[in-house]
Design a protein around this motif. Structure first.
Motif, PDB file in Angstrom:
ATOM      1  N   GLY B   3       0.535  -1.185  -0.044  1.00  0.00           N
ATOM      2  CA  GLY B   3       0.214  -0.082  -0.318  1.00  0.00           C
ATOM      3  C   GLY B   3       1.304   1.469  -0.347  1.00  0.00           C
ATOM      4  O   GLY B   3       0.029   2.454   0.120  1.00  0.00           O
ATOM      5  N   THR B   6       0.988   3.101  -3.226  1.00  0.00           N
ATOM      6  CA  THR B   6      -0.818   3.578  -3.429  1.00  0.00           C
ATOM      7  C   THR B   6      -1.183   3.628  -2.487  1.00  0.00           C
ATOM      8  O   THR B   6      -1.414   2.636  -1.702  1.00  0.00           O
ATOM      9  CB  THR B   6      -1.486   2.535  -4.505  1.00  0.00           C
ATOM     10  OG1 THR B   6      -1.678   1.177  -4.138  1.00  0.00           O
ATOM     11  CG2 THR B   6      -0.905   2.665  -6.239  1.00  0.00           C
ATOM     12  N   ARG B  12      -0.223   8.127  -7.023  1.00  0.00           N
ATOM     13  CA  ARG B  12       0.770   7.769  -6.065  1.00  0.00           C
ATOM     14  C   ARG B  12       1.005   9.073  -4.799  1.00  0.00           C
ATOM     15  O   ARG B  12       0.774  10.064  -5.495  1.00  0.00           O
ATOM     16  CB  ARG B  12       1.709   8.220  -7.333  1.00  0.00           C
ATOM     17  CG  ARG B  12       2.792   7.931  -6.693  1.00  0.00           C
ATOM     18  CD  ARG B  12       3.468   6.554  -7.768  1.00  0.00           C
ATOM     19  NE  ARG B  12       5.106   6.664  -7.478  1.00  0.00           N
ATOM     20  CZ  ARG B  12       5.904   5.931  -6.405  1.00  0.00           C
ATOM     21  NH1 ARG B  12       4.590   5.619  -4.961  1.00  0.00           N
ATOM     22  NH2 ARG B  12       7.176   5.794  -6.047  1.00  0.00           N
ATOM     23  N   TYR B 236      12.314   6.852  -4.293  1.00  0.00           N
ATOM     24  CA  TYR B 236      10.547   7.253  -4.913  1.00  0.00           C
ATOM     25  C   TYR B 236      10.530   5.670  -5.946  1.00  0.00           C
ATOM     26  O   TYR B 236       9.843   4.966  -5.857  1.00  0.00           O
ATOM     27  CB  TYR B 236      10.867   8.319  -5.828  1.00  0.00           C
ATOM     28  CG  TYR B 236       9.804   8.286  -7.020  1.00  0.00           C
ATOM     29  CD1 TYR B 236       8.329   8.590  -6.440  1.00  0.00           C
ATOM     30  CD2 TYR B 236       9.904   7.287  -8.278  1.00  0.00           C
ATOM     31  CE1 TYR B 236       7.824   9.477  -7.324  1.00  0.00           C
ATOM     32  CE2 TYR B 236       8.540   7.322  -9.138  1.00  0.00           C
ATOM     33  CZ  TYR B 236       7.712   8.315  -8.492  1.00  0.00           C
ATOM     34  OH  TYR B 236       6.582   8.352  -8.828  1.00  0.00           O
ATOM     35  N   MET B 237      11.847   5.474  -6.141  1.00  0.00           N
ATOM     36  CA  MET B 237      11.865   4.433  -7.033  1.00  0.00           C
ATOM     37  C   MET B 237      11.729   2.071  -6.529  1.00  0.00           C
ATOM     38  O   MET B 237      10.728   2.040  -7.239  1.00  0.00           O
ATOM     39  CB  MET B 237      13.702   3.507  -7.782  1.00  0.00           C
ATOM     40  CG  MET B 237      13.513   4.857  -8.727  1.00  0.00           C
ATOM     41  SD  MET B 237      16.074   4.858  -9.385  1.00  0.00           S
ATOM     42  CE  MET B 237      14.841   3.590 -10.722  1.00  0.00           C
ATOM     43  N   SER B 240       7.979   2.205  -5.923  1.00  0.00           N
ATOM     44  CA  SER B 240       7.137   2.599  -6.555  1.00  0.00           C
ATOM     45  C   SER B 240       6.580   0.997  -7.434  1.00  0.00           C
ATOM     46  O   SER B 240       7.348  -0.178  -6.825  1.00  0.00           O
ATOM     47  CB  SER B 240       7.585   3.528  -7.867  1.00  0.00           C
ATOM     48  OG  SER B 240       8.633   2.296  -8.301  1.00  0.00           O
ATOM     49  N   THR B 241       5.273   0.928  -8.550  1.00  0.00           N
ATOM     50  CA  THR B 241       5.945  -0.354  -8.473  1.00  0.00           C
ATOM     51  C   THR B 241       6.505  -0.763  -9.229  1.00  0.00           C
ATOM     52  O   THR B 241       7.407  -1.997  -9.057  1.00  0.00           O
ATOM     53  CB  THR B 241       4.406  -0.008  -9.806  1.00  0.00           C
ATOM     54  OG1 THR B 241       2.926   0.178  -8.454  1.00  0.00           O
ATOM     55  CG2 THR B 241       3.844  -1.580  -9.937  1.00  0.00           C
ATOM     56  N   TYR B 242       7.683  -0.110  -9.942  1.00  0.00           N
ATOM     57  CA  TYR B 242       9.130  -0.524 -10.560  1.00  0.00           C
ATOM     58  C   TYR B 242      10.048  -1.653  -9.683  1.00  0.00           C
ATOM     59  O   TYR B 242      10.204  -2.119 -10.021  1.00  0.00           O
ATOM     60  CB  TYR B 242       9.614   1.595 -10.956  1.00  0.00           C
ATOM     61  CG  TYR B 242      11.034   0.546 -11.483  1.00  0.00           C
ATOM     62  CD1 TYR B 242      11.259   0.603 -12.908  1.00  0.00           C
ATOM     63  CD2 TYR B 242      12.269   0.558 -10.521  1.00  0.00           C
ATOM     64  CE1 TYR B 242      13.060  -0.109 -13.124  1.00  0.00           C
ATOM     65  CE2 TYR B 242      13.308   0.775 -11.392  1.00  0.00           C
ATOM     66  CZ  TYR B 242      13.620   0.317 -12.053  1.00  0.00           C
ATOM     67  OH  TYR B 242      14.844   0.272 -12.959  1.00  0.00           O
ATOM     68  N   LYS B 244       8.960  -2.771  -6.760  1.00  0.00           N
ATOM     69  CA  LYS B 244       8.190  -4.005  -6.600  1.00  0.00           C
ATOM     70  C   LYS B 244       8.778  -5.145  -7.901  1.00  0.00           C
ATOM     71  O   LYS B 244       8.613  -6.018  -7.127  1.00  0.00           O
ATOM     72  CB  LYS B 244       6.780  -3.724  -6.581  1.00  0.00           C
ATOM     73  CG  LYS B 244       6.116  -3.340  -5.252  1.00  0.00           C
ATOM     74  CD  LYS B 244       4.820  -2.857  -5.654  1.00  0.00           C
ATOM     75  CE  LYS B 244       3.992  -2.250  -4.519  1.00  0.00           C
ATOM     76  NZ  LYS B 244       4.487  -2.312  -3.235  1.00  0.00           N
ATOM     77  N   VAL B 245       8.404  -4.748  -9.143  1.00  0.00           N
ATOM     78  CA  VAL B 245       9.452  -5.361 -10.730  1.00  0.00           C
ATOM     79  C   VAL B 245      10.272  -5.596 -10.332  1.00  0.00           C
ATOM     80  O   VAL B 245      11.258  -7.106 -10.571  1.00  0.00           O
ATOM     81  CB  VAL B 245       8.813  -4.773 -11.518  1.00  0.00           C
ATOM     82  CG1 VAL B 245       9.539  -5.308 -12.881  1.00  0.00           C
ATOM     83  CG2 VAL B 245       7.149  -4.712 -11.463  1.00  0.00           C
ATOM     84  N   VAL B 247      12.092  -6.229  -7.160  1.00  0.00           N
ATOM     85  CA  VAL B 247      12.015  -7.490  -6.786  1.00  0.00           C
ATOM     86  C   VAL B 247      12.087  -8.642  -6.660  1.00  0.00           C
ATOM     87  O   VAL B 247      12.392  -9.853  -6.365  1.00  0.00           O
ATOM     88  CB  VAL B 247      11.610  -6.589  -4.894  1.00  0.00           C
ATOM     89  CG1 VAL B 247      11.432  -7.745  -4.543  1.00  0.00           C
ATOM     90  CG2 VAL B 247      12.024  -5.610  -4.026  1.00  0.00           C
ATOM     91  N   ALA B 248      10.849  -8.738  -7.822  1.00  0.00           N
ATOM     92  CA  ALA B 248      10.487  -9.507  -8.243  1.00  0.00           C
ATOM     93  C   ALA B 248      11.675 -10.466  -9.268  1.00  0.00           C
ATOM     94  O   ALA B 248      11.448 -11.498  -9.135  1.00  0.00           O
ATOM     95  CB  ALA B 248       9.037  -9.124  -9.059  1.00  0.00           C
TER      96      ALA B 248
END
Ligand SMILES: Nc1ncnc2c1ncn2[C@@H]1O[C@H](COP(=O)(O)OP(=O)(O)OP(=O)(O)O)[C@@H](O)[C@H]1O
Ligand SMILES: [Mg+2]
Lengths: 252, 399
Positions: B3, B6, B12, B236-237, B240-242, B244-245, B247-248
């Motif tokens: 969360g 978002t 954001r 910030y990076m 962000s979803t970025y 999370k990607v 880390v994925a």
């Protein structure tokens, strides 16, 4: 014979596909077609080439020869994994693979259909995904009560469901599901069959599974793979009374 | 972290709301240092016990440069699993860009009093300035190069390596080879970067004497500001979803591909941003230590930076900065007191951290706090935070 791919109603078309690993023919002149909206179960002994077939469809493995077409016209053998995924082919792995250090909700968030570029992920639409979309998926796969838990902390069966949820979130046209009920209890297995039947109402689905009771539950056409090619195809009753199939399964 | 990217409106949130508890502590400490250190140097008389000598200001400034380098490394290693053993190269390139500016500022005040050519070029009997030295008399141009040169190298290197899916040990070895190749190249006199001796004897920066007490303080403050900005960009990076990607990708790279993410683009972006940050760190380092030479490219420097991050806690940003300062403080102390044991101490430290503190100091502190909170209802965001900082990347993506 060149098939009429553009007109035939196939979502997936494989013909003459072969793949050799170090001299071992894992896939041998394999032919398989799947119609739009169809669900298909694929069974076969260990090492029959079921996973390798999925690897070929999703771009992980390039076939040595043969045609692999999606939606009648798109040649999948020339594309990489990301392009194929973005065409609308989703995949669940044999060994459940979720993002362990993310929460259940974030796993779905990353899977949700939307722009996939870094720019969008940094500044754009990817950061404005409505929570309802995530909750909707989590309700379907019954993980809504776990949405803030780390994926690593889920049970094996829950991880399988989370991965199916990630597939749903991608909203692909074609779902490839590799052994979804491995390690599940009977009740979970029955639930999974119900879920997949529901998904199959508006998606094309290929399910690989060893569990015969589960395959029967899926209530769809069955293809038997053996040594990299199709041994038999038909209803579950027809294939399980097929002599060659019995031989392959009992002869091991 | 759930969360954090978002809020309930699906927007954001402001950057400030992305900073967590340890982030605020970090910002407060850096801000306090930026105010107190110059104050205690300039306003407190030399005899006083509270006076901070000028050499200490420069030393602390150097630590902050290392902290920024560690932060840059943590962005790619901690969050994306790219174990770069060549980040010292980006740091050194940024340093050389700044060094070239400082050389051109010397002008006719060099030993040979050549208005255009730096001393080492006159010494080598060069008649004119090499083309790549043009423009470096302008500070804005040099500042741009501080970002562009490391960024461009990272772009080319990253694009080649990540597109060919080089990962793990092979990638680490390639990064070592990169910095080693640059080390050899910069040693050569005919490269035009001062060879073995590098660039030194600087006089002015932006018209101020580099040696002056006030300039040293200003450079310290500038470094603190750069560190804060670097932290904010990285934070910030990663929130962000970025992030999370990233880390994925770290945890299950091929799974990420099968979701339709172009892993190589994500990696290249992180690598380039990280290289630019390292370049800025190097650029601020050079005027404070007064020299840049090829030894900054030595592979051992890059490995040391990895140890800082490991000690502080990878995947935490703040930990990386903390690790850099602590280890370098130890280094300054030990190389003064017992110079021969420093390398052994560093090696031992790395082994101890790998075995007993896989999440570093910050990981340990977070864990302690969580254990205390276990009694009260567990803070979910903290739990998620700990997960992000997970040191052992999960082997994933196997079909
Ligand atoms: N990358 C590879 N390199 C070498 N051999 C491989 C590779 N991938 C698959 N194989 C071999 O190809 C054969 C088919 O494997 P595949 O995983 O497709 O079987 P499967 O039908 O999915 O079996 P299971 O039911 O055990 O999952 C096996 O003998 C396997 O060892
Ligand atoms: Mg398999």
């Amino acid at each position: 014979m060149i098939p009429d791919r553009g007109l035939t109603n196939t979502v997936l078309y494989l013909d003459g596909v072969s793949k050799t690993f170090d001299g071992f023919r894992a896939i041998n002149n394999l032919a398989l077609t799947l119609e739009h909206g169809e669900m298909r179960a694929i069974i076969g002994p260990n090492g029959a080439g079921k996973t390798t077939m999925m690897d070929i469809i999703t771009g992980k493995t390039k076939p040595d020869e043969g045609d692999v077409y999606f939606d009648g016209t798109t040649d999948l053998t020339t594309l990489d994994e990301a392009s194929i995924a973005n065409l609308g082919i989703g995949r669940k792995f044999q060994k459940p693979t979720v993002f362990e250090s993310h929460t259940v909700a974030d796993n779905i968030r990353l899977a949700l259909k939307d722009e996939r570029g870094p720019w969008s992920a940094l500044f754009g639409a990817r950061n404005r995904i409505a929570p309802e979309r995530i909750e909707h998926i989590l309700e379907i796969v019954r993980l809504i009560d776990h949405h803030e838990r780390l994926a690593a902390d889920l049970s094996h069966g829950q991880k399988q469901w989370l991965e199916i949820g990630m597939l749903l979130a991608q909203d692909p046209k074609l779902l490839l599901v590799d052994e979804p009920v491995a390690g599940m209890t009977d009740a979970e297995t029955a639930d999974t069959a119900r879920l997949l039947r529901e998904i199959a109402r508006d998606h094309s689905v290929v399910v690989v599974e060893h569990d015969m009771a589960f395959v029967r539950d899926l209530d769809c056409k069955v293809t038997v793979l053996h040594e990299g090619s199709v041994l038999a195809e038909g209803t579950i009753d027809a294939v399980s009374s097929n002599e060659r199939v019995i031989e392959v399964y009992l002869g091991r | 972290m759930s969360g954090a990217g978002t809020n309930s409106m699906g927007r954001r949130p402001l950057l400030l709301s992305l900073i967590d508890g340890k982030g605020w502590i970090f910002l407060a400490v850096v801000a306090a240092a930026a105010v107190l250190v110059p104050l205690l140097n300039l306003a407190v008389p030399e005899g006083s016990a509270f006076h901070v000598p000028t050499y200490v200001v420069a030393l602390l400034g150097k630590y902050l440069c290392y902290a920024l380098l560690a932060l840059a490394l943590d962005l790619v290693w901690g969050y994306c699993g790219i174990l770069s053993l060549g980040h010292g190269a980006f740091f050194a390139l940024g340093g050389y860009a700044m060094g070239m500016y400082l050389m051109r500022q010397i002008g006719p005040r060099g030993v040979y009093a050549n208005p255009l050519l730096p001393d080492f070029m006159v010494f080598l009997n060069w008649k004119e300035l090499p083309w790549y030295w043009h423009g470096f008399d302008s500070f804005p141009f040099a500042a741009l190069m501080v970002l562009l040169v490391p960024g461009l190298l990272a772009l080319v290197f990253g694009w080649l390596a990540f597109r060919s899916r080089v990962t793990g040990v092979y990638l680490s070895i390639m990064t070592q080879a990169m910095t080693f190749a640059l080390l050899l190249a910069f040693f050569r006199n005919d490269m035009g970067f001062g060879g073995n001796n590098g660039l030194t004897d600087f006089k002015d920066i932006l018209g101020f004497n580099v040696q002056a007490q006030t300039t040293r303080c200003a450079l310290f403050v500038a470094t603190a500001i750069a560190l804060v900005l670097g932290y904010l960009v990285a934070r910030y990076m990663v929130t962000s979803t970025y992030g999370k990607v990233l880390v994925a990708i770290r945890d299950a790279e091929s799974r990420t591909r099968f979701l339709g993410y172009r892993v190589e683009t994500y990696k290249v972006v992180a690598f380039v941003v990280s290289a630019m940050m390292a370049g800025v760190a190097g650029a601020l380092y050079v005027p404070q230590v007064g020299i840049i030479n090829p030894s900054e490219f030595s592979p051992a420097n890059s490995i040391e930076a990895v140890i800082w991050v490991a000690v502080g806690g990878r995947g935490t940003l703040v930990g990386a900065a903390l690790g850099a300062v602590l280890v370098n403080f130890g280094k300054t102390y030990l190389t003064g007191a017992l110079p021969e044991i420093w390398l052994f101490a560093l090696g031992l430290l790395f082994v101890v951290v790998t075995l007993f503190l896989p999440k570093g100091i910050v990981g340990l502190l977070t864990q302690k706090r969580q254990q205390r909170q276990e009694i009260s209802p567990r803070d979910e965001s903290l739990a998620a935070e700990a997960g992000i900082g997970e040191a052992g990347a999960v082997e994933g993506g196997k079909a």
